[in-house]
Design an enzyme around this catalytic site. Structure first.
Site, short mmCIF file in Angstrom:
data_model
loop_
_atom_site.label_atom_id
_atom_site.label_comp_id
_atom_site.label_asym_id
_atom_site.label_seq_id
_atom_site.Cartn_x
_atom_site.Cartn_y
_atom_site.Cartn_z
N GLY A 1 35.30 57.77 39.71
CA GLY A 1 35.61 57.07 38.47
C GLY A 1 35.51 55.55 38.57
O GLY A 1 34.88 54.90 37.74
N PHE B 1 53.78 63.75 29.87
CA PHE B 1 53.53 63.78 31.31
C PHE B 1 54.72 63.17 32.04
O PHE B 1 55.48 62.39 31.46
CB PHE B 1 52.26 62.99 31.64
CG PHE B 1 51.26 63.79 32.43
CD1 PHE B 1 50.47 64.73 31.80
CD2 PHE B 1 51.12 63.59 33.80
CE1 PHE B 1 49.55 65.47 32.52
CE2 PHE B 1 50.19 64.33 34.52
CZ PHE B 1 49.40 65.26 33.89
N GLN C 1 52.00 60.37 48.00
CA GLN C 1 52.59 61.21 46.96
C GLN C 1 52.40 62.69 47.26
O GLN C 1 51.29 63.15 47.52
CB GLN C 1 51.95 60.90 45.62
CG GLN C 1 52.45 61.80 44.50
CD GLN C 1 52.11 61.22 43.14
OE1 GLN C 1 51.03 61.43 42.61
NE2 GLN C 1 53.04 60.47 42.58
N HIS D 1 52.46 65.99 45.37
CA HIS D 1 52.44 66.52 44.01
C HIS D 1 53.33 67.76 43.99
O HIS D 1 53.22 68.61 44.87
CB HIS D 1 51.02 66.89 43.60
CG HIS D 1 50.87 67.15 42.13
ND1 HIS D 1 51.42 68.25 41.52
CD2 HIS D 1 50.26 66.44 41.16
CE1 HIS D 1 51.15 68.19 40.22
NE2 HIS D 1 50.44 67.12 39.98
N LEU E 1 45.50 72.12 43.39
CA LEU E 1 46.36 71.46 42.41
C LEU E 1 46.57 72.27 41.13
O LEU E 1 45.65 72.87 40.59
CB LEU E 1 45.72 70.11 42.03
CG LEU E 1 46.37 69.31 40.89
CD1 LEU E 1 47.72 68.76 41.33
CD2 LEU E 1 45.46 68.17 40.47
N GLU F 1 50.39 68.66 36.34
CA GLU F 1 51.67 68.37 35.73
C GLU F 1 51.61 68.64 34.22
O GLU F 1 52.63 68.83 33.57
CB GLU F 1 51.94 66.88 35.97
CG GLU F 1 53.32 66.40 35.75
CD GLU F 1 53.45 64.98 36.33
OE1 GLU F 1 53.25 64.80 37.54
OE2 GLU F 1 53.74 64.06 35.55
N ARG G 1 57.08 62.23 40.03
CA ARG G 1 56.67 63.24 41.02
C ARG G 1 57.51 63.21 42.29
O ARG G 1 57.81 64.25 42.86
CB ARG G 1 55.20 63.06 41.36
CG ARG G 1 54.31 63.50 40.22
CD ARG G 1 52.85 63.29 40.51
NE ARG G 1 52.05 63.74 39.39
CZ ARG G 1 50.75 63.50 39.25
NH1 ARG G 1 50.11 62.80 40.17
NH2 ARG G 1 50.10 63.96 38.21
N HIS H 1 48.95 64.57 47.73
CA HIS H 1 48.07 64.45 46.58
C HIS H 1 47.44 63.08 46.43
O HIS H 1 46.28 62.96 46.05
CB HIS H 1 48.89 64.77 45.32
CG HIS H 1 48.12 64.74 44.04
ND1 HIS H 1 47.01 65.54 43.84
CD2 HIS H 1 48.29 64.03 42.90
CE1 HIS H 1 46.54 65.32 42.61
NE2 HIS H 1 47.28 64.40 42.03
N ARG I 1 53.27 56.92 42.30
CA ARG I 1 52.40 56.82 41.13
C ARG I 1 52.83 57.79 40.04
O ARG I 1 53.21 58.92 40.33
CB ARG I 1 50.95 57.12 41.53
CG ARG I 1 50.01 57.22 40.34
CD ARG I 1 48.56 57.35 40.73
NE ARG I 1 48.18 58.65 41.25
CZ ARG I 1 48.03 59.76 40.53
NH1 ARG I 1 48.27 59.75 39.23
NH2 ARG I 1 47.67 60.89 41.11
#
Lengths: 231, 587
Positions: B17, B119, B240, B242, B252, B255, B286, B353, B398
Site C-alpha cells: 500500500g 472498530f 501487536q 491481534h 487472521l 476485528e 487490541r 500481527h 496500533r
C-alpha cells in the site's frame, strides 16, 4: 506422505524430471503448502512461490493431481497419494514449480484494468448505490493467481491473442462499475476474433478458480453487451 | 566484483500500500522511478488486510478527525508522536476519497456514500461510545485497496522491477543515501540501483515469531538493510498481538467481526471482555483485548481440551450479514478451523500481527537519526513509509484500521517530500567505491559457507525464542535470557548454510538473505524489550506493571553496533490541535 514433484533447474538440468519425496508431517500440517515447506526444509533446492498462506495473495498456484489450485488452501486429507505436483500448464517454466507469468499479466494489462471517469473529481466520494456496488461482487475478488487462464485450452493455444478468463473477468469488472465511463472503448478493445471470442464456454476456468468466481458468466455478459450494441 | 548499475531519480523498495501510493505520486510527477518488489505487487501483504481504513468521514454518525486523533493517541498509550498523529487523522478522509475516485470498490450505504463499520478503540466524542469509522470493502479491504492502487499505477505507467529483492542500502561517507543493491530472482543477477532519493516501504517482520498472521514475505528487509547501514531502529519492543488469530493456524480473523456485533466467550460461555473494558467491551484496543484473553487462558478459563484458546461467537448475527460483510472470514473459518461461523464459534488466540516500531521517520516520511544534539536529523535522500517506518503514529499499540490509513497518508507524504528534495537538489552524487561491498561479501559467504546449520533450522530457533521470551506477557528473567539466546542465534545465522547454489530463482538463497534481516529485527526487539522497565501498550512486564511516564515516556533507538540503546523524546505537541495529556487508559 508421498509426493511426486516436477523438477527443472535450467542452470543444471537438460530436461525436467519428476522427483519422489516421502515426508513425515507434523500433526499441525493441514494444507499442501505446509507439506511443501516441510519438504523444502529437507531439500532447499525445491523452488516455489508462496506468501500469504491463506488464499488471498495468489502466489502458490500450481497443478495438483492434475487440477490447478492454491497449495495453501488445498487440504492434505483431500489428496490422493502420491500427490503429483506440476507447474501451472501452458506457461514457460522458470524453475521447478515457478512459471513465467509475463504473458498472463500482459493480457491483464491489455484490458486497461483501471477505472476511467473523466468527470471533474468531486470533493467527497462518488455516490454508488448498494445495488450498483453489488454488481462488482464476484468480480473484484480475483487474486490474479492464473489458475483459470492456465486451465483454459483457448489460452494454451493463443496466450498472445486470447485475453483469457482472468483478464476478461477484470474487463467486465470495470464495465460493470457504475462509476466507469469507458464501456464503449472496453468493448471495442475486445471486438476481435481472438481477444474475447476464443472463449468457447467449456468452463474449465470456473472449475479451477480457488475463489469460486465465474469468469464464464462474466464473458457471457460481455458477449451480450456486444450483441446488444450491434443491433 | 564490478556490478552493473542503473540510475533513477527515485527508487521505491516495496510495492504494498505505501510503496504503491508513493510510486503513483512519483510516476505522475514525471520522475524516473523504479519500484522494486520481492513479489508481484498485488501479492504484497497489504492484500491480507481485512477490516477497513480508519477515516473520520462521518458517513454513519457524527465524527471528527480530532476524535480520531484522540483515539489514536490513547491507543498508542501516549507513545505516538502527536504531530504525526494529527497529520494522519486530518489527511485520512482526503486520501480515502481519492482512493474511491481511483475505483476502490467500497461497500455502500443506501444514500450511496461509503459504508463504515465500528472498530476497536475508535470512539465518538473522546472515548464516550463506539463510532463507525472503518471504511471497508466487505472483509477484503486490503485486497481491494492494493489492487486499486496497482491498477492506478498501471494507468500511470509506473516502472516495476518485479521479483527483485533489495539487499543493502548504499550510503556515502557523508551519510547520504544513494540507492540500493538488489538481486533479480529469475537470473540471480545483482545490480546497483543508483537513486537520488530512496524510499523504503518494505512492510513488517512478523516472521520473527513462530505464530503470526503475517505472510512469509514479511521479513523486515528494510529494517535489516537500515540497521546494517548504521541507521537505528525505533520502538522495536512494541509488537501487536491481534486478539483473533485462528488457533493453531495463525490466520487472521478481522476485528470487523466484533465491529459487526461478534464477541468473545471463555469456556464458561462468559462474555469476559465486559469485565476488562466495561465501555468498549470487545471493541477495546487490541493490546487490552489480547491481554484479557491471555489472562483468561492463564487462569484456566480457556476453551478446548487443552484450555488454550477462546471462542469468537458470531452465529447470533444473521447469515445474510455474515455473507455480505464477512464472507472472507466464513471461508477462512471453514478452511482453517473446520468451523462454519454461521453455526459455531471460531477458536481464536492472540497472534503476532503488527510491528509498531521501525525505521525512525517524521510525518513527512523523512528518515531521521540523532546527530550531535539534534535527536532527529534528516538522513538526506532516505525516506520510509508504512509498517517499516516509525513516524510514530502507532506508539505502543496500533488501532485497527490505522495501518491502511498510515500506508495511504505516509506513502503520499513521503513521495511529496521526495519530489521536493529532488527539485531542490538537482545534481546526482557519485556512488562511493565500496557501494556494493557489503552485498558482495554477504553473497560470497553464502556461496562458500560450509559446515553451517541450515537456514530453516536457525530460523526455527529464532522464531521459537521470540515466541517464548517476548510474548503478550513479559518477565524480567526470560527477557534477560532471551537477549542471550538471540545473540547466540544471530551468531549461528552468520554461519548458516544453503545447499542450493543455482543462479536461477534460488529461493534458498533468498531465505538466507531474509534471515539476515529477520535476525536484526529479532535482536532489536528483544534488547529493546529487556531494557524498557515499564508496561505500556503492547509491552507488558510482570515486574513493572504500570506505565511510567516520568522515566519512560520516550522512544527507544536500537543500534546494531553493539546492541546500543539510546532514547529520544516523544512529540507531545500536535501541529495545530491541543496536546492530549497522558492519563490513565481505560476502555
Amino acid at each position: 506422505m508421498r509426493f511426486r514433484i516436477f523438477r527443472y533447474d535450467p542452470d543444471k538440468d537438460e530436461k525436467p524430471t519428476m522427483q519422489d519425496y516421502d515426508v513425515r508431517l507434523d500433526p499441525h500440517d493441514r494444507m499442501l503448502l505446509d507439506a511443501l515447506i516441510r519438504i523444502k526444509e529437507q531439500d532447499d533446492t525445491l523452488s516455489l512461490r508462496r506468501s500469504c498462506r491463506e488464499g488471498v495473495c495468489g502466489s502458490d498456484a500450481m497443478n495438483i493431481n492434475g487440477k490447478n489450485g492454491l497449495a495453501c488452501i488445498t487440504k492434505l486429507v483431500d489428496l490422493k497419494e502420491p500427490v503429483e505436483l506440476r507447474p501451472l500448464p501452458g506457461l514457460p517454466v522458470i524453475r521447478d514449480l515457478i512459471v513465467d507469468m509475463s504473458q498472463f499479466f500482459k493480457q491483464y494489462h491489455s484490458i486497461k484494468p483501471y477505472l476511467v471517469n473523466d468527470d471533474p473529481v468531486p470533493e467527497k466520494e462518488r455516490l454508488q448505490s448498494p445495488q450498483e456496488r453489488e454488481e462488482l461482487d464476484g468480480l473484484y475478488e480475483c487474486i490474479l493467481c492464473a489458475c483459470c487462464s492456465t486451465a483454459c485450452p483457448s489460452f494454451w493455444w493463443n496466450p498472445d491473442k486470447f485475453v483469457g478468463p482472468a483478464g476478461l473477468l477484470q474487463a467486465y469488472r470495470f464495465i460493470a462499475d457504475s462509476r466507469d465511463q469507458a464501456t464503449g472503448e472496453r468493448l471495442d478493445n475486445l471486438e476481435d476474433p481472438y481477444r474475447l471470442f476464443r472463449c468457447h464456454s467449456i468452463m474449465n476456468c470456473v472449475d479451477a478458480c480457488p475463489k469460486h468466481l465465474n469468469p464464464t458468466r462474466a464473458i457471457g455478459k460481455i458477449k451480450e453487451l456486444m450483441v446488444k450494441r450491434s443491433v | 566484483m564490478a556490478l552493473a548499475k542503473r540510475s533513477f531519480d527515485a527508487v521505491v523498495v516495496g510495492a504494498g500500500g505505501a510503496g504503491l501510493r508513493a510510486a503513483l505520486q512519483l510516476s505522475e510527477s514525471g520522475l524516473s522511478v523504479a519500484v522494486l518488489s520481492k513479489v508481484f505487487p498485488t501479492r504484497s501483504h497489504t492484500v491480507a488486510a481485512q477490516g477497513g481504513i480508519g477515516a473520520a468521514l462521518g458517513n454513519m454518525d457524527e465524527d471528527s478527525w480530532l476524535w480520531h486523533m484522540y483515539d489514536t493517541v490513547k491507543g498508542s498509550d501516549w507513545l505516538g508522536d502527536q504531530d504525526a498523529i494529527e497529520f494522519m487523522c486530518r489527511e485520512a478522509p482526503k486520501l480515502v476519497y481519492e482512493l474511491e475516485h481511483f475505483g476502490m470498490p467500497f461497500d455502500r450505504n443506501e444514500n450511496g456514500t461509503v459504508y463504515q463499520r465500528p472498530f476497536g478503540g475508535h470512539s465518538q466524542n473522546f472515548g464516550q461510545r463506539p463510532v463507525q469509522r472503518s471504511c471497508c470493502a466487505a472483509d477484503r479491504t486490503g485486497h481491494a485497496m492494493l489492487h486499486t492502487l496497482y491498477q492506478r499505477n498501471v494507468r500511470a505507467h509506473t516502472q516495476f522491477f518485479v521479483e527483485w529483492m533489495a539487499l543493502d542500502l548504499v550510503r556515502d561517507s557523508s551519510g547520504q543515501v544513494l540507492g540500493v543493491t538488489a538481486l533479480e530472482m529469475e537470473t540471480g543477477e545483482v545490480m546497483i540501483l543508483h537513486a537520488r532519493a530512496t524510499l523504503f516501504a518494505t512492510g513488517g517482520a512478523g516472521r520473527i515469531f513462530a505464530s503470526t498472521t503475517n505472510a512469509f514475505i514479511c521479513t523486515g528487509d528494510g529494517l535489516g538493510m537500515a540497521a546494517r547501514a548504521g541507521i537505528p531502529l525505533e520502538d522495536m519492543e512494541f509488537w501487536q498481538f491481534h486478539p483473533t488469530g485462528v488457533a493453531g493456524a495463525g490466520v487472521l480473523i478481522t476485528e470487523g467481526v466484533r465491529g459487526e456485533g461478534g464477541y468473545l466467550l471463555n469456556k464458561d460461555g462468559e462474555r469476559f471482555m465486559e469485565r476488562y473494558a466495561p465501555t468498549m467491551k470487545d471493541l477495546a484496543s487490541r493490546d487490552v483485548v489480547s491481554r484479557a484473553m491471555a489472562t483468561e487462558i492463564k487462569e484456566g478459563r480457556g476453551a478446548g481440551s487443552h484450555g488454550d484458546y477462546l471462542l469468537l461467537k458470531l452465529n447470533h448475527l444473521e447469515a445474510e450479514v455474515i455473507d455480505k460483510r464477512l464472507p472472507g472470514i466464513r471461508e477462512i473459518a471453514k478452511k482453517f478451523a473446520n468451523v462454519d461461523p454461521v453455526k459455531d464459534p471460531i477458536p481464536v488466540v492472540p497472534t503476532v500481527h503488527y510491528m509498531m516500531g521501525g525505521i525512525p521517520a517524521n510525518y513527512r516520511g523523512e528518515v531521521v537519526v540523532p546527530q550531535g544534539s539534534n535527536p532527529e536529523a534528516v538522513v538526506p535522500g532516505f525516506y520510509a513509509a508504512g509498517e517499516c517506518a516509525c513516524a510514530s503514529v502507532h506508539g505502543a499499540n496500533r488501532l485497527g484500521t490505522n495501518s491502511l490509513t498510515d500506508l495511504l497518508v505516509f506513502g503520499k507524504a513521503a513521495a511529496e517530500s521526495m519530489i521536493k528534495f529532488l527539485k531542490e537538489n538537482p545534481g546526482r552524487k557519485d556512488l562511493p567505491k565500496d557501494a556494493a561491498e557489503r552485498t558482495v561479501s554477504r553473497l560470497a559467504r553464502l556461496d562458500n559457507q560450509k559446515n553451517g546449520e541450515s537456514v530453516a533450522e536457525v530460523a526455527t530457533e529464532m522464531r521459537r525464542t521470540m515466541q517464548s521470551h517476548c510474548g503478550v506477557f513479559r518477565f524480567p528473567d526470560t527477557l534477560v535470557e532471551g537477549v542471550k539466546k538471540i545473540r547466540g542465534i544471530a551468531d549461528r545465522a552468520s554461519r548458516a548454510q544453503i545447499k542450493d547454489k543455482s543462479r536461477v530463482f534460488n529461493t534458498a538463497r533468498l531465505e538466507a538473505l531474509e534471515l539476515d534481516n529477520l535476525i536484526e529485527v529479532a535482536r532489536a526487539s528483544m534488547v529493546s524489550a529487556e531494557a524498557r522497565k515499564e508496561s505500556r501498550g503492547a509491552h507488558d512486564r510482570s515486574d513493572h506493571h504500570q506505565r511510567d511516564d516520568v522515566n519512560w515516556l520516550k522512544h527507544t533507538l536500537w543500534y546494531k553496533d553493539g546492541d546500543r540503546l539510546e532514547y529520544k523524546p516523544v512529540h507531545m505537541k500536535p501541529l495545530t490541535a491541543r496536546t492530549i495529556e497522558p492519563k490513565v487508559r481505560t476502555y
